[in-house]
Design an enzyme around this catalytic site. Structure first.
Site, PDB file in Angstrom:
ATOM      1  N   GLU A 229      47.210   4.941 -18.296  1.00  0.00           N
ATOM      2  CA  GLU A 229      47.277   5.596 -19.491  1.00  0.00           C
ATOM      3  C   GLU A 229      48.546   5.892 -19.733  1.00  0.00           C
ATOM      4  OE1 GLU A 229      46.666   6.474 -22.479  1.00  0.00           O
ATOM      5  OE2 GLU A 229      45.419   7.906 -22.513  1.00  0.00           O
ATOM      6  N   ASP A 230      49.016   5.730 -21.001  1.00  0.00           N
ATOM      7  CA  ASP A 230      50.527   6.045 -21.299  1.00  0.00           C
ATOM      8  C   ASP A 230      50.932   7.255 -21.282  1.00  0.00           C
ATOM      9  OD1 ASP A 230      48.953   7.165 -23.453  1.00  0.00           O
ATOM     10  OD2 ASP A 230      50.015   5.955 -25.038  1.00  0.00           O
TER      11      ASP A 230
ATOM     12  N   ASP B 138      49.076  14.419 -22.417  1.00  0.00           N
ATOM     13  CA  ASP B 138      49.644  15.754 -23.241  1.00  0.00           C
ATOM     14  C   ASP B 138      48.825  16.750 -22.960  1.00  0.00           C
ATOM     15  OD1 ASP B 138      50.773  16.801 -25.244  1.00  0.00           O
ATOM     16  OD2 ASP B 138      49.921  15.871 -26.803  1.00  0.00           O
TER      17      ASP B 138
ATOM     18  N   PHE C  35      57.854  14.420 -29.310  1.00  0.00           N
ATOM     19  CA  PHE C  35      57.336  13.127 -29.665  1.00  0.00           C
ATOM     20  C   PHE C  35      57.953  12.078 -29.489  1.00  0.00           C
ATOM     21  CE2 PHE C  35      55.323   9.940 -32.344  1.00  0.00           C
ATOM     22  CZ  PHE C  35      54.034  10.170 -32.244  1.00  0.00           C
TER      23      PHE C  35
ATOM     24  N   ARG D 123      56.201   0.124 -31.073  1.00  0.00           N
ATOM     25  CA  ARG D 123      55.516   0.065 -29.438  1.00  0.00           C
ATOM     26  C   ARG D 123      56.451  -0.858 -28.908  1.00  0.00           C
ATOM     27  NH1 ARG D 123      50.400   2.395 -29.456  1.00  0.00           N
ATOM     28  NH2 ARG D 123      49.166   2.301 -31.349  1.00  0.00           N
TER      29      ARG D 123
HETATM   30  P1  5GP Z   1      45.973  14.117 -24.780  1.00  0.00           P
HETATM   31  O1  5GP Z   1      44.484  14.025 -25.040  1.00  0.00           O
HETATM   32  O2  5GP Z   1      46.386  14.164 -23.521  1.00  0.00           O
HETATM   33  O3  5GP Z   1      46.455  15.375 -25.453  1.00  0.00           O
HETATM   34  O4  5GP Z   1      46.650  13.139 -25.511  1.00  0.00           O
HETATM   35  C1  5GP Z   1      46.950  11.873 -25.251  1.00  0.00           C
HETATM   36  C2  5GP Z   1      47.166  10.737 -26.222  1.00  0.00           C
HETATM   37  O5  5GP Z   1      48.132  11.659 -27.237  1.00  0.00           O
HETATM   38  C3  5GP Z   1      48.066   9.886 -25.562  1.00  0.00           C
HETATM   39  O6  5GP Z   1      47.039   8.611 -25.228  1.00  0.00           O
HETATM   40  C4  5GP Z   1      48.777   9.253 -26.991  1.00  0.00           C
HETATM   41  O7  5GP Z   1      47.933   8.519 -27.710  1.00  0.00           O
HETATM   42  C5  5GP Z   1      49.065  10.609 -27.645  1.00  0.00           C
HETATM   43  N1  5GP Z   1      50.350  11.436 -27.538  1.00  0.00           N
HETATM   44  C6  5GP Z   1      50.625  12.423 -26.879  1.00  0.00           C
HETATM   45  N2  5GP Z   1      52.002  12.567 -26.962  1.00  0.00           N
HETATM   46  C7  5GP Z   1      52.363  11.506 -27.798  1.00  0.00           C
HETATM   47  C8  5GP Z   1      53.815  11.334 -28.106  1.00  0.00           C
HETATM   48  O8  5GP Z   1      54.826  12.154 -27.844  1.00  0.00           O
HETATM   49  N3  5GP Z   1      53.918   9.968 -28.662  1.00  0.00           N
HETATM   50  C9  5GP Z   1      53.102   9.273 -29.161  1.00  0.00           C
HETATM   51  N4  5GP Z   1      53.270   8.249 -29.501  1.00  0.00           N
HETATM   52  N5  5GP Z   1      51.830   9.407 -28.474  1.00  0.00           N
HETATM   53  C10 5GP Z   1      51.555  10.672 -28.062  1.00  0.00           C
END
Ligand code: 5GP
Length: 170
Positions: free
Chosen positions: A94-95, A98, A147, A160
């Site tokens: 996963e990238d 959060d 962000f 990207r």
């Molecule tokens: P979570 O479900 O853990 O809150 O969110 C994960 C997803 O939120 C990631 O897969 C990504 O798509 C998005 N996300 C969270 N923080 C960032 C950020 O700082 N930049 C970007 N581009 N996407 C984010």
């Protein structure tokens, strides 16, 4: 729009090498079934896999949040994996983690397909934002609540392909 560098290309390369080394040591001779979470983790997963010493197979999954995710936390699968992962050693790539909602849902979803083992690798961790506890086995950079864009991370589908990770300056 101005983008301020937060993590350089060199730092990312070094981190990926390091993560791949840990993964190679842990899996030894085992094949790894990488499940790459589209679209953000595509670049990371490819770069990581090329540094891993054991054989890697790829599956892709795309998931998205329902409207109002912040309140409901519901996630849906837009594109599913296409091969059976039953009995396989799966590594979710996963990238970013959060709030943890996406990975916690995904983990349960993948576990329901009966892999032999399941581990998680993320490039970035926004630890202070966590709402759902998810154990991450391989973690790249821990960052504050900013962000980010670049190296797979987007803003409305853009940026990207930047080779570094940056923050948007207003
Ligand atoms: P979570 O479900 O853990 O809150 O969110 C994960 C997803 O939120 C990631 O897969 C990504 O798509 C998005 N996300 C969270 N923080 C960032 C950020 O700082 N930049 C970007 N581009 N996407 C984010």
């Amino acid at each position: 729009m101005k983008i301020k560098k937060l993590i350089t290309k060199k730092e990312i390369e070094k981190k990926i090498k390091n993560l791949a080394k840990q993964i190679s040591n842990d899996y030894k001779e085992k094949d790894i079934e990488i499940i790459c979470v589209l679209k953000g983790a595509a670049i990371f997963a490819v770069e990581l896999s090329m540094q891993i010493k054991t054989n890697v197979r790829f599956e892709f999954i795309e998931i998205s949040s329902y409207e109002g995710t912040e309140s409901t936390g519901k996630i849906k699968v837009n594109k599913d994996i296409t091969s059976s992962i039953e009995g396989k050693d799966v590594l979710i790539v996963e990238d970013i983690i959060d709030t943890g909602r996406t990975l916690s849902y995904l983990k349960e979803y993948i576990l329901s397909k009966n892999p032999a083992s399941l581990k998680i690798c993320t490039l970035v961790d926004k630890r202070e934002r966590r709402l759902v506890d998810v154990e991450v086995d391989y973690n790249g950079f821990v960052i504050e609540d900013k962000f980010i864009v670049g190296h797979g991370f987007d803003l409305d589908g853009n940026y990207r392909n930047l080779p570094y990770i940056g923050t948007i300056e207003k």
